[in-house]
Design an enzyme around this catalytic site. Structure first.
Site, PDB file in Angstrom:
ATOM      1  N   ARG A  96       0.762  -0.787   0.463  1.00  0.00           N
ATOM      2  CA  ARG A  96       0.192   0.021  -0.585  1.00  0.00           C
ATOM      3  C   ARG A  96       0.841   1.305   0.178  1.00  0.00           C
ATOM      4  NH1 ARG A  96      -3.450  -3.123  -1.403  1.00  0.00           N
ATOM      5  NH2 ARG A  96      -5.227  -2.751  -0.386  1.00  0.00           N
ATOM      6  N   GLU A 119      -5.159   7.435  -4.731  1.00  0.00           N
ATOM      7  CA  GLU A 119      -5.345   6.697  -6.207  1.00  0.00           C
ATOM      8  C   GLU A 119      -5.945   6.767  -6.646  1.00  0.00           C
ATOM      9  OE1 GLU A 119      -4.475   2.376  -5.813  1.00  0.00           O
ATOM     10  OE2 GLU A 119      -2.498   2.383  -4.996  1.00  0.00           O
ATOM     11  N   HIS A 126      -1.820   0.041  -9.873  1.00  0.00           N
ATOM     12  CA  HIS A 126      -2.285  -1.119  -8.477  1.00  0.00           C
ATOM     13  C   HIS A 126      -2.863  -1.893  -9.457  1.00  0.00           C
ATOM     14  CE1 HIS A 126      -3.599  -1.356  -4.308  1.00  0.00           C
ATOM     15  NE2 HIS A 126      -3.562  -2.575  -4.648  1.00  0.00           N
TER      16      HIS A 126
HETATM   17  C1  DGY Z   1      -5.695  -6.554  -2.159  1.00  0.00           C
HETATM   18  O1  DGY Z   1      -6.326  -7.091  -2.332  1.00  0.00           O
HETATM   19  O2  DGY Z   1      -5.617  -5.675  -1.291  1.00  0.00           O
HETATM   20  C2  DGY Z   1      -5.088  -6.292  -3.169  1.00  0.00           C
HETATM   21  O3  DGY Z   1      -3.815  -4.949  -3.000  1.00  0.00           O
HETATM   22  C3  DGY Z   1      -4.962  -6.174  -4.956  1.00  0.00           C
HETATM   23  O4  DGY Z   1      -4.585  -5.874  -5.683  1.00  0.00           O
END
Ligand code: DGY
Length: 328
Positions: A236, A265, A284
């Site tokens: 993240r 984002e 992402h």
């Molecule tokens: C999640 O599912 O948390 C991931 O970041 C998706 O790529």
């Protein structure tokens, strides 16, 4: 009367078949914010919510759903959801761990290679018409950073971190790890965070974003990374201080970065990270393969079915909402 389940964005029908006939399904467009008047109307009577990581499920949204009995997120990370409120209201939250580990580690390793070996820079170089007879191959043309035989530091040794370790082992890398749980994995040296940062040629982040991991790789910690190291983040954005990362790249302290996730984002087009040629960015997409996404939806549907039946979810973030958990 069937219970109502709202899905915040269209998902492939075939993946939702487990829910058909068990509930009334309302699908939002995914374009409108959940706090818009249109969305609030649909949310008002819903018993279950299936959401994605781009849906901010905060107290405003939760207050709009007084009948809510469960939430199922098509994601492993749940930092987009106010888990504390759900737990306080005894509402189980499902997520999708495990099934996206391989795809995300593939993407992380891809970013590592792309950043170290300047693959995106090379692609741009050709497309921009720079690879000409007067500008051709030479002994030091597009030199990058060695990967094989170097040291990979993995922060966070959950399923994705462990999958990353297996990929590093395939490249003959020495593997170091630091993880908040203290978990140890064979073939990976468990070291202090300080040692990991100072020894690793590559650092890959695989932590969940929580109150304690926000800004985890702060300016101070980035300053202690090995000179010339490469940072990879597919976890993240909020875990890494982006300004400090940009400064460390600009000063030459770090060699490059490969980033799939950002503090906000979509990422801001004026982010200083975009000005650095050795930063490889992708939007992402760590888990974005057809099979992985299908498995994530399948798991989210299994969690939702359990929520509809009042059974414990197979993958619940806050199992303490179930009375049996407290009793055990
Ligand atoms: C999640 O599912 O948390 C991931 O970041 C998706 O790529």
């Amino acid at each position: 009367m069937l219970k109502k389940v709202v899905i915040t964005q269209p998902l492939p029908d075939k993946n939702l078949k487990g829910l058909v006939g068990r509930c009334d399904i309302a699908v939002l467009s995914g374009k409108q914010s959940l706090s818009s008047a249109q969305a609030r109307d649909k949310l008002a009577n819903c018993h279950g919510l299936i959401c994605l990581l781009s849906d901010a499920i905060d107290h405003f949204v939760l207050d709009a759903m007084p009948k809510l009995e469960f939430v199922s997120s098509v994601s492993v990370g749940v930092d987009h959801i106010d888990v504390a409120i759900l737990t306080e209201r005894d509402i189980p939250l499902g997520h999708t761990p495990g099934v996206l580990a391989a795809a995300t580690a593939d993407a992380a390793f891809g970013l590592l290679l792309a950043a170290a070996r300047r693959l995106v820079e090379g692609d741009r170089y050709i497309r921009e018409g720079n690879w000409r007879p007067d500008n051709r191959w030479s002994a030091d043309f597009f030199l990058g950073k060695d990967v094989s035989g170097t040291t990979l530091g993995i922060i966070g040794l959950g399923a994705i971190g462990q999958a990353m370790a297996r990929r590093g082992a395939g490249f003959d890398m020495r593997l170091l790890s630091w993880t908040p749980s203290g978990r140890k994995v064979s073939g990976v040296d468990s070291v202090s965070l300080e040692e990991l940062l100072s020894r690793s040629d590559f650092v890959s982040v695989h932590l969940a974003l929580t109150g304690t991991t926000h800004d985890f790789l702060s300016a101070d910690k980035i300053a202690t990374m090995k000179p010339g190291a490469v940072l990879v983040n597919t976890a993240r954005g909020g875990i890494v201080n982006e300004l400090a990362l940009a400064q460390a790249l600009d000063s030459g302290h770090l060699y490059a970065a490969g980033l799939d996730v950002f503090e906000s984002e979509p990422m801001a087009m004026d982010s200083p990270l975009l000005h650095h040629p050795r930063v490889v960015v992708v939007p992402h997409i760590g888990s974005a393969t057809a099979l992985t996404r299908a498995k994530m939806v399948e798991l989210a549907v299994r969690n939702a079915k359990a929520g509809l039946d009042g059974r414990p979810m197979p993958h619940c973030v806050n199992p303490e909402v179930y009375p049996v958990f407290g009793a055990g």
